[in-house]
Design an enzyme around this catalytic site. Sequence first.
Site, PDB file in Angstrom:
ATOM      1  N   GLY A   1       0.850  -1.310   0.016  1.00 28.38           N
ATOM      2  CA  GLY A   1      -0.097  -0.098  -0.009  1.00 28.38           C
ATOM      3  C   GLY A   1       0.894   1.457  -0.049  1.00 28.38           C
ATOM      4  O   GLY A   1       0.108   2.185   0.410  1.00 28.38           O
ATOM      5  N   SER A   2       2.007   1.292  -0.605  1.00 24.01           N
ATOM      6  CA  SER A   2       2.888   2.569  -0.230  1.00 24.01           C
ATOM      7  C   SER A   2       2.257   3.430  -1.366  1.00 24.01           C
ATOM      8  O   SER A   2       2.468   4.915  -1.101  1.00 24.01           O
ATOM      9  CB  SER A   2       4.386   2.103  -0.675  1.00 24.01           C
ATOM     10  OG  SER A   2       4.655   1.751  -1.705  1.00 24.01           O
ATOM     11  N   ASN A   3       1.882   2.975  -2.592  1.00 18.80           N
ATOM     12  CA  ASN A   3       1.197   3.971  -3.576  1.00 18.80           C
ATOM     13  C   ASN A   3      -0.065   4.518  -3.171  1.00 18.80           C
ATOM     14  O   ASN A   3      -0.355   5.768  -3.249  1.00 18.80           O
ATOM     15  CB  ASN A   3       1.088   3.452  -4.908  1.00 18.80           C
ATOM     16  CG  ASN A   3       2.600   3.423  -5.623  1.00 18.80           C
ATOM     17  OD1 ASN A   3       2.873   4.187  -6.113  1.00 18.80           O
ATOM     18  ND2 ASN A   3       3.200   2.068  -5.815  1.00 18.80           N
TER      19      ASN A   3
ATOM     20  N   ASN B   1      -3.047   2.298 -13.773  1.00 14.55           N
ATOM     21  CA  ASN B   1      -2.377   1.196 -13.098  1.00 14.55           C
ATOM     22  C   ASN B   1      -0.802   1.727 -13.110  1.00 14.55           C
ATOM     23  O   ASN B   1      -0.533   2.653 -14.136  1.00 14.55           O
ATOM     24  CB  ASN B   1      -2.455  -0.089 -13.828  1.00 14.55           C
ATOM     25  CG  ASN B   1      -1.263  -0.980 -13.339  1.00 14.55           C
ATOM     26  OD1 ASN B   1      -1.658  -1.582 -12.048  1.00 14.55           O
ATOM     27  ND2 ASN B   1      -0.749  -1.813 -14.070  1.00 14.55           N
TER      28      ASN B   1
ATOM     29  N   HIS C   1       2.944   0.688 -12.613  1.00 10.56           N
ATOM     30  CA  HIS C   1       3.803  -0.680 -12.911  1.00 10.56           C
ATOM     31  C   HIS C   1       5.336  -0.263 -12.758  1.00 10.56           C
ATOM     32  O   HIS C   1       5.775   0.979 -13.199  1.00 10.56           O
ATOM     33  CB  HIS C   1       3.544  -1.115 -14.190  1.00 10.56           C
ATOM     34  CG  HIS C   1       4.393  -2.358 -14.533  1.00 10.56           C
ATOM     35  ND1 HIS C   1       3.830  -3.630 -14.013  1.00 10.56           N
ATOM     36  CD2 HIS C   1       5.428  -2.602 -15.340  1.00 10.56           C
ATOM     37  CE1 HIS C   1       4.697  -4.469 -14.364  1.00 10.56           C
ATOM     38  NE2 HIS C   1       5.632  -3.941 -15.125  1.00 10.56           N
TER      39      HIS C   1
HETATM   40  C1  GRF Z   1       4.301  -1.270  -7.183  1.00  9.41           C
HETATM   41  O1  GRF Z   1       5.699  -1.713  -7.398  1.00  9.41           O
HETATM   42  C2  GRF Z   1       3.621  -1.213  -8.253  1.00  9.41           C
HETATM   43  O2  GRF Z   1       4.024  -0.783  -9.200  1.00  9.41           O
HETATM   44  C3  GRF Z   1       3.328  -2.560  -8.716  1.00  9.41           C
HETATM   45  O3  GRF Z   1       3.098  -3.282  -7.277  1.00  9.41           O
HETATM   46  C4  GRF Z   1       3.626  -2.392  -6.337  1.00  9.41           C
HETATM   47  C5  GRF Z   1       2.725  -2.137  -5.140  1.00  9.41           C
HETATM   48  O4  GRF Z   1       3.394  -1.557  -3.997  1.00  9.41           O
HETATM   49  N1  GRF Z   1       1.900  -2.666  -9.337  1.00  9.41           N
HETATM   50  P1  GRF Z   1       2.606  -0.744  -3.053  1.00  9.41           P
HETATM   51  O5  GRF Z   1       1.581  -1.863  -2.259  1.00  9.41           O
HETATM   52  O6  GRF Z   1       1.817   0.437  -3.793  1.00  9.41           O
HETATM   53  O7  GRF Z   1       3.419  -0.389  -2.060  1.00  9.41           O
END
Ligand code: GRF
Length: 212
Positions: A14-16, A109, A111
Amino acid sequence: MKALSIGVLVSGRGSNLEALLNAVKEHRLQSRVALVISNVANVRALEIAREHSVPALHLAHTAFADRASYDRAVVEALTGAGVSFVVLAGFMRIVTPVLLDAFADRVINIHPSLLPSFPGKDAAKQAITHGVKVSGATVHVVDAGMDTGPILAQAPVEVLLDDTEQSLAARILEKEHVLLVDVVRAFEEERVHLSNGTDGVRLARVVPGGSR
Ligand code: GRF
C-alpha cells in the site's frame, strides 16, 4: 478542475495508496479517496486506508466463481461509494471488461518498469536479468491485457552495476509515488487526452501542467 472520487484497488503493502492519501491530505490533490478494496485480507494497505479514515473493504476473489463475477462485486462496491475514477495500486489481478466498461478510460495502473518492457510480476528482477541500463516506472490507462493500455507517464531510473532486485525496486518505488500523484492531478485538471494512433493503437497524451 474536476475533483475525482477515487477507488483504489490493492493487494499488499500500500505505499502507492499512501502516496495518494498523503497528497490528498496535504492538498496537493483536490480529489478524495472514497473506497479502498483489497482482494487479500489483513494487508498493510487496508490499515493505511483506515489510518486515513477511508472506508476499506476486503473482498476475497476466492469467494467468486470467476474474474467477471468478482469484478461485478467490485463495481457494485465502487459505484455504491460514489467512485468515478479507479487506481490499481499494486492490485495483483487482471481486471475484466466488467470493471473497464463501468469506468471507461477511468482505470489507471502503476507498474515498476518502462512498459512495454517487463510487464507482469517481478519487473525489477526482469530488468536485472536482462542487464538493461535504464528501467523505471509507468502509469497507464488499463485495458484488458496485462500491463497494457495507453501509457500516460513514465519516469526513468538508472540501473546501477551493483543493483539487486530489491535496491532497484526501492528506487523505482520512490518514482512511482511521485508519478502516480502527478497523473491523478492531470486527470483532475483534464489534461489527459486519448486518441487512436496510426496503427489503431490507442494513445494517451498528457498536456504538461504546473506542478504543486
Ligand atoms: C508497485 O511496485 C506497483 O508498481 C506494482 O506493485 C507494487 C505495489 O506496491 N504494481 P505498493 O503496494 O503500492 O507499496
